[in-house]
Design an enzyme around this catalytic site. Sequence first.
Site, PDB file in Angstrom:
ATOM      1  N   ARG A  68     -17.785   3.997   1.892  1.00 37.25           N
ATOM      2  CA  ARG A  68     -17.280   2.649   2.101  1.00 37.25           C
ATOM      3  C   ARG A  68     -17.627   1.798   0.881  1.00 37.25           C
ATOM      4  O   ARG A  68     -18.572   2.093   0.157  1.00 37.25           O
ATOM      5  CB  ARG A  68     -17.896   2.016   3.347  1.00 37.25           C
ATOM      6  CG  ARG A  68     -17.571   2.723   4.645  1.00 37.25           C
ATOM      7  CD  ARG A  68     -18.256   2.048   5.810  1.00 37.25           C
ATOM      8  NE  ARG A  68     -17.888   2.653   7.081  1.00 37.25           N
ATOM      9  CZ  ARG A  68     -18.498   3.703   7.617  1.00 37.25           C
ATOM     10  NH1 ARG A  68     -19.533   4.249   6.980  1.00 37.25           N
ATOM     11  NH2 ARG A  68     -18.100   4.208   8.766  1.00 37.25           N
ATOM     12  N   LYS A  72     -23.595   1.966   7.467  1.00 36.13           N
ATOM     13  CA  LYS A  72     -23.629   1.056   8.610  1.00 36.13           C
ATOM     14  C   LYS A  72     -24.716   1.491   9.576  1.00 36.13           C
ATOM     15  O   LYS A  72     -24.988   2.680   9.747  1.00 36.13           O
ATOM     16  CB  LYS A  72     -22.270   1.068   9.321  1.00 36.13           C
ATOM     17  CG  LYS A  72     -21.145   0.490   8.504  1.00 36.13           C
ATOM     18  CD  LYS A  72     -19.823   0.622   9.215  1.00 36.13           C
ATOM     19  CE  LYS A  72     -19.757  -0.197  10.473  1.00 36.13           C
ATOM     20  NZ  LYS A  72     -18.419  -0.132  11.114  1.00 36.13           N
ATOM     21  N   HIS A  88     -10.030   2.118   1.402  1.00 38.69           N
ATOM     22  CA  HIS A  88      -9.981   2.994   2.571  1.00 38.69           C
ATOM     23  C   HIS A  88      -9.066   4.182   2.304  1.00 38.69           C
ATOM     24  O   HIS A  88      -9.339   5.298   2.758  1.00 38.69           O
ATOM     25  CB  HIS A  88      -9.480   2.201   3.779  1.00 38.69           C
ATOM     26  CG  HIS A  88      -9.708   2.889   5.086  1.00 38.69           C
ATOM     27  ND1 HIS A  88     -10.967   3.185   5.559  1.00 38.69           N
ATOM     28  CD2 HIS A  88      -8.838   3.349   6.023  1.00 38.69           C
ATOM     29  CE1 HIS A  88     -10.865   3.792   6.732  1.00 38.69           C
ATOM     30  NE2 HIS A  88      -9.596   3.899   7.028  1.00 38.69           N
ATOM     31  N   ARG A 129     -10.975   6.701   0.395  1.00 42.60           N
ATOM     32  CA  ARG A 129     -11.913   7.432   1.257  1.00 42.60           C
ATOM     33  C   ARG A 129     -11.240   8.644   1.881  1.00 42.60           C
ATOM     34  O   ARG A 129     -11.807   9.729   1.944  1.00 42.60           O
ATOM     35  CB  ARG A 129     -12.430   6.532   2.388  1.00 42.60           C
ATOM     36  CG  ARG A 129     -13.418   5.486   1.991  1.00 42.60           C
ATOM     37  CD  ARG A 129     -14.029   4.892   3.220  1.00 42.60           C
ATOM     38  NE  ARG A 129     -14.860   5.874   3.901  1.00 42.60           N
ATOM     39  CZ  ARG A 129     -15.255   5.791   5.162  1.00 42.60           C
ATOM     40  NH1 ARG A 129     -14.859   4.778   5.905  1.00 42.60           N
ATOM     41  NH2 ARG A 129     -16.022   6.707   5.688  1.00 42.60           N
TER      42      ARG A 129
END
Length: 283
Positions: A166, A191, A264, A267
């Site tokens: 991320r 996270k 994203h 990713r």
Amino acid sequence: MRKTLALKPPSFAALVQQFFTEYLVAQRSVSPRTVACYRDALLLFLDFACRQLGKAPTSMRLADLQPDLILAFLDHLEQDRKNSVRSRNLRLTALRAFLKFAGRRDVASLHDVERALSVPMKRFERPMLNYLTRAEMVAVLGQPGESWSSQRDYLLLTMLYNTGARVSEIIGVRVVDVVLDGAACVHLHGKGRKLRSIPLWDATVAGIRSWLRLNPTLLGEAALLPNRDGKAMSRSNVAQRLDLAVSRAGVEQPGLLKKRVSSHILRHYMPFPTISGNEDKRL
């Protein structure tokens, strides 16, 4: 016969303070990013509620948090602030967390809390994820230029591509988080305070070594990919640099200009690393 003194329930202001200082920080030990997210949600709601009710936050009570007020706030987020349904639901998640906490501290208001918690999350369609072809990915990565920012941006995109991380994880990488000798890897802080180590390809290791030679003052706790002020890049800064890379690559690959390319997307383009940890041979 002894009279039992009824305990006075905490005020609304006290509940808000306890939610952050006692519950989120002391009991749950959530990350500063989560605290900030919940703080922003409650600030937005309190600002809206005060205007709707004509009350100061210190005068509010749990009974004021009626479903109609919460629904009006959520509509305000979508219609006036142009927030997405996902953002709307995130704000509601923060409100629900506060209400559940408040209900345990003020049992006399449980009925009001129960009614407020009945406000549902909004369903939404998840768009199909876009993708890049191999040629488009190569064009976006490009080659490092002569300028300081060009070489930083090249390493930034390379690490996003290599790790599948991320943006928040990449901009949080410190020099000390990178292991270049032996089994080269980078330690990512994700996270929920999750830590993980991702192998680095040979080309990525070479890029990091070259970057650190160019910036000998980057040591220890310093951000590996700083901005001009020496601080960690922001998410908006990364998005801006990626947009510039896509615009540049669009000259070679015009199809890129018709796609919404975000971090994203990078990713999900990440290839499976080889056993030796070398870079993707398709490139």
